[in-house]
Design a protein around this motif. Structure first.
Motif, mmCIF file in Angstrom:
data_model
loop_
_atom_site.group_PDB
_atom_site.id
_atom_site.type_symbol
_atom_site.label_atom_id
_atom_site.label_comp_id
_atom_site.label_asym_id
_atom_site.label_seq_id
_atom_site.Cartn_x
_atom_site.Cartn_y
_atom_site.Cartn_z
ATOM 1 N N ARG A 3 0.864 -1.180 0.000
ATOM 2 C CA ARG A 3 0.000 0.000 0.000
ATOM 3 C C ARG A 3 0.901 1.230 0.000
ATOM 4 O O ARG A 3 1.133 1.846 1.039
ATOM 5 N N PRO A 4 1.419 1.569 -1.161
ATOM 6 C CA PRO A 4 2.344 2.707 -1.223
ATOM 7 C C PRO A 4 1.648 4.010 -0.866
ATOM 8 O O PRO A 4 0.447 4.151 -1.079
ATOM 9 N N ALA A 5 2.445 4.957 -0.357
ATOM 10 C CA ALA A 5 1.872 6.232 0.067
ATOM 11 C C ALA A 5 2.002 7.290 -1.020
ATOM 12 O O ALA A 5 1.414 8.364 -0.921
ATOM 13 N N SER A 6 2.788 6.978 -2.051
ATOM 14 C CA SER A 6 2.956 7.969 -3.113
ATOM 15 C C SER A 6 3.012 7.270 -4.460
ATOM 16 O O SER A 6 3.271 6.068 -4.547
ATOM 17 N N LEU A 7 2.777 8.076 -5.480
ATOM 18 C CA LEU A 7 2.834 7.559 -6.836
ATOM 19 C C LEU A 7 4.228 7.006 -7.140
ATOM 20 O O LEU A 7 4.376 5.960 -7.782
ATOM 21 N N GLY A 8 5.240 7.731 -6.661
ATOM 22 C CA GLY A 8 6.617 7.310 -6.909
ATOM 23 C C GLY A 8 6.883 5.934 -6.317
ATOM 24 O O GLY A 8 7.466 5.059 -6.959
ATOM 25 N N GLU A 9 6.400 5.775 -5.094
ATOM 26 C CA GLU A 9 6.585 4.487 -4.421
ATOM 27 C C GLU A 9 5.873 3.374 -5.188
ATOM 28 O O GLU A 9 6.395 2.274 -5.356
ATOM 29 N N ALA A 10 4.670 3.675 -5.651
ATOM 30 C CA ALA A 10 3.895 2.685 -6.401
ATOM 31 C C ALA A 10 4.628 2.297 -7.684
ATOM 32 O O ALA A 10 4.705 1.125 -8.049
ATOM 33 N N ARG A 11 5.176 3.303 -8.350
ATOM 34 C CA ARG A 11 5.878 3.020 -9.606
ATOM 35 C C ARG A 11 7.143 2.203 -9.347
ATOM 36 O O ARG A 11 7.481 1.310 -10.134
ATOM 37 N N ALA A 12 7.804 2.516 -8.263
ATOM 38 C CA ALA A 12 9.010 1.758 -7.929
ATOM 39 C C ALA A 12 8.658 0.290 -7.711
ATOM 40 O O ALA A 12 9.349 -0.614 -8.188
ATOM 41 N N LEU A 13 7.549 0.047 -7.024
ATOM 42 C CA LEU A 13 7.111 -1.337 -6.792
ATOM 43 C C LEU A 13 6.783 -2.035 -8.114
ATOM 44 O O LEU A 13 7.156 -3.178 -8.333
ATOM 45 N N LEU A 14 6.091 -1.306 -8.982
ATOM 46 C CA LEU A 14 5.759 -1.879 -10.289
ATOM 47 C C LEU A 14 7.014 -2.285 -11.046
ATOM 48 O O LEU A 14 7.033 -3.289 -11.762
ATOM 49 N N GLY A 15 8.057 -1.485 -10.868
ATOM 50 C CA GLY A 15 9.306 -1.782 -11.533
ATOM 51 C C GLY A 15 10.001 -3.010 -10.960
ATOM 52 O O GLY A 15 10.644 -3.768 -11.673
ATOM 53 N N GLN A 16 9.821 -3.212 -9.662
ATOM 54 C CA GLN A 16 10.544 -4.299 -8.999
ATOM 55 C C GLN A 16 9.858 -5.657 -9.135
ATOM 56 O O GLN A 16 10.508 -6.687 -9.159
ATOM 57 N N ILE A 17 8.525 -5.628 -9.187
ATOM 58 C CA ILE A 17 7.789 -6.903 -9.099
ATOM 59 C C ILE A 17 7.446 -7.386 -10.493
ATOM 60 O O ILE A 17 6.954 -6.636 -11.328
ATOM 61 N N GLU A 18 7.733 -8.657 -10.693
ATOM 62 C CA GLU A 18 7.510 -9.255 -12.010
ATOM 63 C C GLU A 18 6.069 -9.052 -12.466
ATOM 64 O O GLU A 18 5.800 -8.436 -13.471
ATOM 65 N N GLU A 19 5.140 -9.611 -11.674
ATOM 66 C CA GLU A 19 3.734 -9.477 -12.054
ATOM 67 C C GLU A 19 2.956 -8.880 -10.908
ATOM 68 O O GLU A 19 2.700 -9.538 -9.906
ATOM 69 N N ALA A 20 2.606 -7.628 -11.069
ATOM 70 C CA ALA A 20 1.867 -6.953 -10.011
ATOM 71 C C ALA A 20 0.543 -6.469 -10.569
ATOM 72 O O ALA A 20 0.444 -6.084 -11.728
ATOM 73 N N SER A 21 -0.490 -6.535 -9.742
ATOM 74 C CA SER A 21 -1.788 -5.975 -10.132
ATOM 75 C C SER A 21 -2.021 -4.727 -9.318
ATOM 76 O O SER A 21 -1.813 -4.722 -8.103
ATOM 77 N N LEU A 22 -2.476 -3.675 -9.995
ATOM 78 C CA LEU A 22 -2.845 -2.460 -9.275
ATOM 79 C C LEU A 22 -4.265 -2.619 -8.756
ATOM 80 O O LEU A 22 -5.155 -3.086 -9.463
ATOM 81 N N LEU A 23 -4.435 -2.233 -7.504
ATOM 82 C CA LEU A 23 -5.748 -2.326 -6.874
ATOM 83 C C LEU A 23 -6.244 -0.915 -6.579
ATOM 84 O O LEU A 23 -5.596 -0.163 -5.853
ATOM 85 N N ALA A 24 -7.375 -0.570 -7.196
ATOM 86 C CA ALA A 24 -7.970 0.735 -6.900
ATOM 87 C C ALA A 24 -9.216 0.481 -6.068
ATOM 88 O O ALA A 24 -9.150 0.376 -4.849
ATOM 89 N N GLY A 25 -10.385 0.281 -6.741
ATOM 90 C CA GLY A 25 -11.591 -0.078 -6.001
ATOM 91 C C GLY A 25 -11.719 -1.576 -5.806
ATOM 92 O O GLY A 25 -12.413 -2.049 -4.909
#
Lengths: 794, 265, 155
Positions: B8-30
């Motif tokens: 549960r990243p607190a910023s867009l930057g953090e979220a993008r960094a995670l997306l970069g690191q994890i092979e297969e990640a799903s973004l969860l909004a609603g």
């Protein structure tokens, strides 16, 4: 004391636990160290099982066991049928084995192939994915009309033509004579679409085994715990009844689907014994779509012979009934005994013949679903009456008036087995016409037309048979057991009362309505009466709840037990009051010496029964005040009435909206009008669902279920419905001591035909004479398109 | 559900960094599509990255002649927003008709369009209004955003941050719901905008699409009668047990006329 | 992972797996079994609870998503043994039969009345799109919600 006996709109005693989240369904029960079961189900409609390899699954973390057909062979018998039918050639139906786990072949998508038991649900699911099953896929047949054709895929080697039974009722020769002299014959081909019951609580079972005593307990979401104990325990598992307790706690709706006994219940019980740990299984909704018995699924040709005046002379019905891949608990009985005899309806038709081919197919087995055979009969008859009226140019009300059984003709023997006891169809028809403002329909039609909408009105005058069932008749028709009901009334020393019934409540409100009945009969406040049900360890053998039988049969058993309580109370009172037993009257909750003010209250008599005073004649009268009764009805009960529906069709899109609905039902004595109204609303809406939106659809090529979730199976929702106007009429039943007829199924029996008669009326201007259910937007639009392409007669 | 990690990243930057690191990640909004998909074991991501911690993405504001709605704005918030109701009432009404109240209380604009379900409502609004999708990287016109069945122009590590909707002169959305799921069998969004008339159709085909003949006809005269005789080819339209392609084609024309009538009302 | 949330006004600290649903947390870990699960496609609404005051399907939320939130379940409505006016209205109007959809219906109704204190029959029916009942035909549920709304307005 305010009146809370028969006829009072008492609020339900059971509500509080449900409203505060304290209901106790099988889903909610947890046992220490319990294991979780998951079933691996066939992805194919029809296939040979070449091999099952469970090695990887067994090695998966947390797995306690994996069972396949090979593991249970010789240990668990097949799933039994409780009602075998006999064909017109006098031979019993074909009853091929129904193995709890598919052996050799799978016969429908969802047929269970393996059971995985693990220490968590996730572990069980993970392991189930590792069970390797190799199949040789075979051609499948799902439509009943296809399954009977030469060359159709055959489900069983020894069931030629997939024909389970060729059944008939009525006098064929007499019917042929009637048709020969007919002025007009109305004909109709129709389909009664397959439905999925979808009780909101999915099926669930939790079994435990006590090694010290060898006792099993099964908590299961069933409508008939005692019957389940016999079928599962005695017949499938070889567990004697004294070692097997079946508990149906709060059950979240049944509608027939839980009067079926299922393989999963036996397997969970067996596994609990073998593993000596509790085993729990809860069906997911998608699993329910593939494994709960489904309903209806008929293809019918019907003909009605009429004389010049529109009097019905004869009725001929030929039906193909799809019972799916296996014979279900009551499966073959539904489209035969509960269908053919109902074709007389509320009319004086003198000659009727009905033949039914009961057919296997690669679909989930069908069985009782609310109304069970009787909605199908009503649909055939009432659609056909409308077609006849149209063809003869007769008013739809008038043709019914000319053919209804007159009030003074009761008791009335139909040409198809049944003897109706009471009814007043002219009165319910008149009431429904009045409440629905039938005579001013033209104004509403014009108003709809001004908005570009087509308005239609339809009616049905129906009768049904419920209160299942007189054991003698039922056994003649193939029932493999009696269908009576039991009741035990235990007057406790303080004078409060426990009523233990063999009927089972899964939404009906027995805890309230049976308390009202006892309150009325014994003169004690309703609040002091506790109704207990759903536990074989607590109640005498009972048959459970289905076929609108709880009040008519279960209630009658309670009344009979109450009579015994009063009889004994009179004996006690006669001793205490030093009067002869014949002089004791029981009235208003007190035992009184006739013509005097010498009296003992019910509580005083109860107290004396348990704390006998010196005057109590212990030498000749046992202490205690508790009585058990078994009641076997003399006949079915026959609720009937008239329903009226109005629909509005958007001709541009085909969208059909139910805009008004009126139900007038003669259900005999009303025990609680509030609960009756609730039953009628729910029943009507289930039938409206069939008429307008619900449809269980299999892909004809692959046999896959295309409507396998709420995404594609359309459940009626609040915004699909108008306010339903519901009234009751009462000609008390002569077939039971409290005069009740049953109200659980009336709505579902009458409403599909009522709504479809309205839909056809709305489309009449296009020359449409019949629309199959459901009248979905697409189907109605297509009917309009087709009609626009053909020249309209007249 | 299969196992996955939850972030549960607190910023867009953090979220993008995670997306970069994890092979297969799903973004969860609603989560109103993702969670059911996971439950049915139809997806098995290594990780779920919950964007709800990024507070700034739920804003709804008017910026000149556009309405800018944050990717995490929930359907219920859009439906109830006085700003949306004032600027583009058709958009508020569309949001108010998505799913059911519980879904609207959770589901988000960004989640809906990134998923691009063929039967979703929002894609019709974006395409019908000529909206622009803003991501952490760039701006994408709606005309280029929706590329196919459950497919968009988004790169794997790209996150939708907002959508800018030009405010039309008038607009309406009319949906013909699937009676069972209540998703759109056909939904038509019609808008008269500064850049011309636009008509977008959802539900009917594998991906939301525009209807140039209807746009041309309405450009000549914005009236339902302009669409009389509008004929839609059934080729390429979806077919299922509820609506075959020919019926969908018919419904597109009917819903388009009704949308125009409603826009004029 | 460890999460903290408020459930029925009580602060709860609980260890959850990332893939645990809120419905499973409530039912299996906290033994609040009034929240029911009746479908697997997020449509029936039996699992409806309030999350930060708004109705949500707890089968379509990860427990982890609810960290820091306030969750109210059917068990949290009645205060000191007295039924909430909406619960009372369901009782009075016979708005339940088998009881399985009931907790979700009541929670959904509570949310409706919070956003629309005087809903019409049509508004109630439209709001109930996300809640399926098989027993009642909805009629008495609709009546109950109207009555419950009236009771709450005058409370």
């Amino acid at each position: 004391m305010t009146h809370d006996g028969i006829g009072a709109p008492l609020r339900r005693k059971e509500d509080r636990r449900f409203l505060t989240g304290r209901g106790r369904y099988v889903h909610d029960i947890v046992r220490a160290h319990q294991l979780y079961a998951v079933f691996l189900r066939s992805p194919h409609a029809h296939a040979e099982i070449l091999a099952v390899d469970a090695k990887a699954a067994l090695a998966s973390p947390g797995v306690a066991a994996v069972y396949t057909a090979a593991d249970i062979a010789g240990k668990i018998n097949g799933v039994p049928c409780a009602w075998g039918i006999v064909g017109r050639d006098g031979k019993p139906m074909k009853e091929p084995p129904h193995p709890p786990l598919a052996a050799g072949k799978v016969r429908h998508v969802g047929d269970p192939v393996a059971m995985v038991v693990a220490d968590s649900l996730a572990a069980a699911r993970n392991a189930a994915e590792l069970v390797q099953v190799s199949y040789k896929v075979l051609p499948a047949v799902t439509a009943v009309a296809e399954a009977v054709k030469p060359g159709a895929p055959q489900l069983y080697d020894d069931v030629p033509g997939n024909l389970c039974c060729d059944w008939a009722v009525g006098d064929k020769a007499a019917t042929d004579v009637a048709f020969a002299k007919a002025h007009h014959v109305a004909k109709l081909d129709l389909v009664n679409n397959r439905l999925v019951p979808n009780a909101m609580e999915s099926r669930a079972a939790l079994a435990e085994y006590e090694p010290s005593t060898g006792e099993y307990t099964l908590f299961t979401s069933t409508q008939l715990p005692h019957v389940a104990r016999v079928l599962l325990g005695v017949l499938m598992l070889g567990i004697p009844e004294r070692k097997f307790r079946v508990v149906a706690p709060d059950v979240g709706g049944g509608f027939g689907s839980k009067q079926v006994v299922y393989a999963e219940e036996a397997l969970v019980t067996w596994a609990a014994g073998r593993l000596e740990r509790p085993v729990k299984w809860v069906a997911e909704r998608s699993e329910a779509f593939l494994s709960d018995a489904q309903g209806r699924d008929h293809v019918t040709h019907a003909e009605l012979a009429l004389d010049r005046d529109g009097k019905f002379l004869g009725l001929r019905v030929s039906t193909l009934a799809n019972i799916g891949g296996y014979v279900s608990t009551f499966g073959p009985n539904i489209p035969t005994n509960l269908y053919g005899p109902l074709l007389a309806g509320a009319y004086t038709t003198p000659a009727i013949h009905c033949e039914v081919k009961v057919v296997f197919s690669n679909t989930v087995p069908t069985d009782a679903y609310r109304g069970a055979g009787r909605p199908e009969a009503t649909f055939v008859l009432e659609r056909l009456v409308d077609v006849a009226a149209h063809e003869l140019g007769l008013d739809r009300v008038e043709i019914r008036r000319r053919n209804l059984i007159p009030k003074d003709a009761y008791p009335y023997q139909t040409p198809v087995m049944l003897q109706y006891d009471t009814g007043d169809h002219a009165a319910t028809l008149a009431k429904a016409l009045e409440l629905s403002a039938w005579s001013s329909f033209a104004e509403r039609r014009a108003a709809s037309a001004a908005r570009g909408k087509l308005r239609g009105i339809g009616l049905v005058t129906y009768i049904e048979a419920c209160g299942l069932a007189p054991s003698r008749i039922a056994q003649q028709l193939g029932a493999r057991g009696g269908i009576f009901e039991s009741a035990n009334i235990r007057v406790n020393p303080s004078g409060d009362i426990s009523v233990i019934t063999g009927a089972h409540s899964h939404g009906q409100g027995h805890e309230t309505v049976f308390a009202q009945l006892v309150s009325e009969l014994l003169g004690v406040p309703c609040a002091n009466v506790e109704v207990i049900h759903g536990d074989t360890a607590r109640s005498p053998f009972g048959l459970g709840t289905y076929g609108s039988r709880s009040a008519a049969v279960g209630g009658a058993a309670i009344a009979k037990a109450a009579g015994k309580i009063i009889d004994k109370g009179k004996k006690i009172a006669s001793a205490l009051l030093e009067a002869s037993e014949q002089d004791i009257e029981f009235k208003n909750g007190a035992f009184t010496v006739a013509g005097t003010d010498r009296s003992k209250s019910f509580a005083e008599i109860a107290g004396a029964a348990y704390t006998p005073p010196p005057s109590y004649p212990l030498e000749t009268l046992e202490p205690g005040l508790e009585e058990t009764a078994f009641y076997d009805p003399v006949n079915f009960t026959y609720p009937g009435g008239c329903h009226v529906a109005e629909v509005e069709v958007d001709p541009e899109t085909g969208v059909t909206v139910l805009v008004a609905y009126t139900a007038v039902d003669d259900i005999g004595t009303v025990l609680n009008p509030l609960l009756v109204e609730g039953q009628v609303h729910g029943g009507v809406v289930q039938g409206v669902g069939q008429a307008l939106c619900e449809d269980c659809v299999y892909d004809p090529a692959s046999g896959q279920l295309l409507s396998g979730s709420f995404m594609d199976y359309c459940m009626p929702r609040a915004d699909d419905l108008p306010l339903i106007v519901s009234e009751t009429a009462c000609t008390p039943s002569a077939h039971n001591p409290i005069g009740v007829k049953g109200c659980g199924e009336t709505g579902t029996i009458a409403s599909p035909a009522t709504v479809m008669n309205a839909v056809v009326d709305a489309l009449a201007q296009y020359g449409v004479t019949h629309v199959d259910m459901p009248a979905s937007p697409q189907r109605v639009w297509q009917a309009i398109q087709a009609a626009r392409l053909r020249p309209v007669a007249e | 559900m299969y196992s996955f990690a939850y972030y549960r990243p607190a910023s867009l930057g953090e979220a993008r960094a995670l997306l970069g690191q994890i092979e297969e990640a799903s973004l969860l909004a609603g989560g109103q599509t993702l969670i059911p998909t996971l439950k049915q074991r139809l997806a098995s991501p290594d990780a779920v990255i919950d964007l709800k911690g990024i507070g700034a993405l739920a804003a709804i504001e008017r910026k000149g002649e556009a309405l800018v709605i944050g990717a995490l704005a929930r359907h219920a918030a859009v439906a109830a927003s006085p700003v949306v109701r004032e600027a583009i009432p058709a958009l508020a009404a569309l949001a108010d008709g998505i799913g059911d109240p519980q879904v609207r209380n959770r589901g988000t604009l960004g989640g809906s369009i990134a998923n691009n379900d063929p039967a979703a409502d929002y894609p019709a609004a974006l395409l019908g209004l000529g909206a622009t999708v803003t991501t952490c990287e760039r701006s994408i016109p709606a005309d280029n955003f929706f590329t196919g069945l459950f497919a968009t122009d988004l790169e794997p590590d790209e996150i939708v941050t907002a959508v800018s909707f030009p405010i039309p002169r008038r607009a309406a959305y009319v949906k013909f719901p699937n009676p069972a799921s209540r998703f759109a069998i056909v939904g038509v969004f019609v808008a008269e905008t500064a850049a011309g008339v636009r008509v977008a159709v959802t539900g009917a085909a594998p991906c939301v699409f525009r209807l140039p003949p209807a746009e041309a006809a309405l450009a000549r005269a914005f009236a339902p009668e302009s669409l009389d005789g509008l004929s839609i080819a059934a080729d390429g339209l979806n077919s299922d047990i509820h609506a075959v392609a020919a019926y969908r084609a018919h419904l597109v024309a009917v819903m388009a006329r009704r949308a125009v009538r409603q826009a004029l009302a | 992972m460890e999460i903290k949330l408020t459930v029925n006004a009580q602060l709860v600290t609980v260890e959850v797996e990332a893939n645990l649903l809120l419905s499973a947390l409530l039912r299996d870990r906290l033994r609040l079994t009034g929240t029911h699960v009746a479908c697997d496609t997020s449509q029936c609404g039996a699992c409806t609870v309030l999350v930060d005051g708004a109705s949500a399907k707890s089968c379509t939320l990860l427990a982890a998503e609810a960290a820091g939130s306030s969750v109210v379940t059917i068990e949290g409505l009645a205060a000191d043994g007295a039924l909430h006016p909406m619960q009372q209205a369901f009782h009075e109007q016979h708005g339940l039969q088998c009881g399985f959809c009931t907790p979700g219906m009541v929670m959904s109704a509570v949310d409706l009345v919070a956003v629309n204190p005087d809903p019409s029959e049509a508004e109630i029916r439209a709001w109930l799109k996300g809640n399926i009942c098989r027993c009642t035909g909805y009629q008495n549920i609709v009546k109950a919600i109207r009555a419950g709304a009236a009771a709450l307005r005058s409370a």
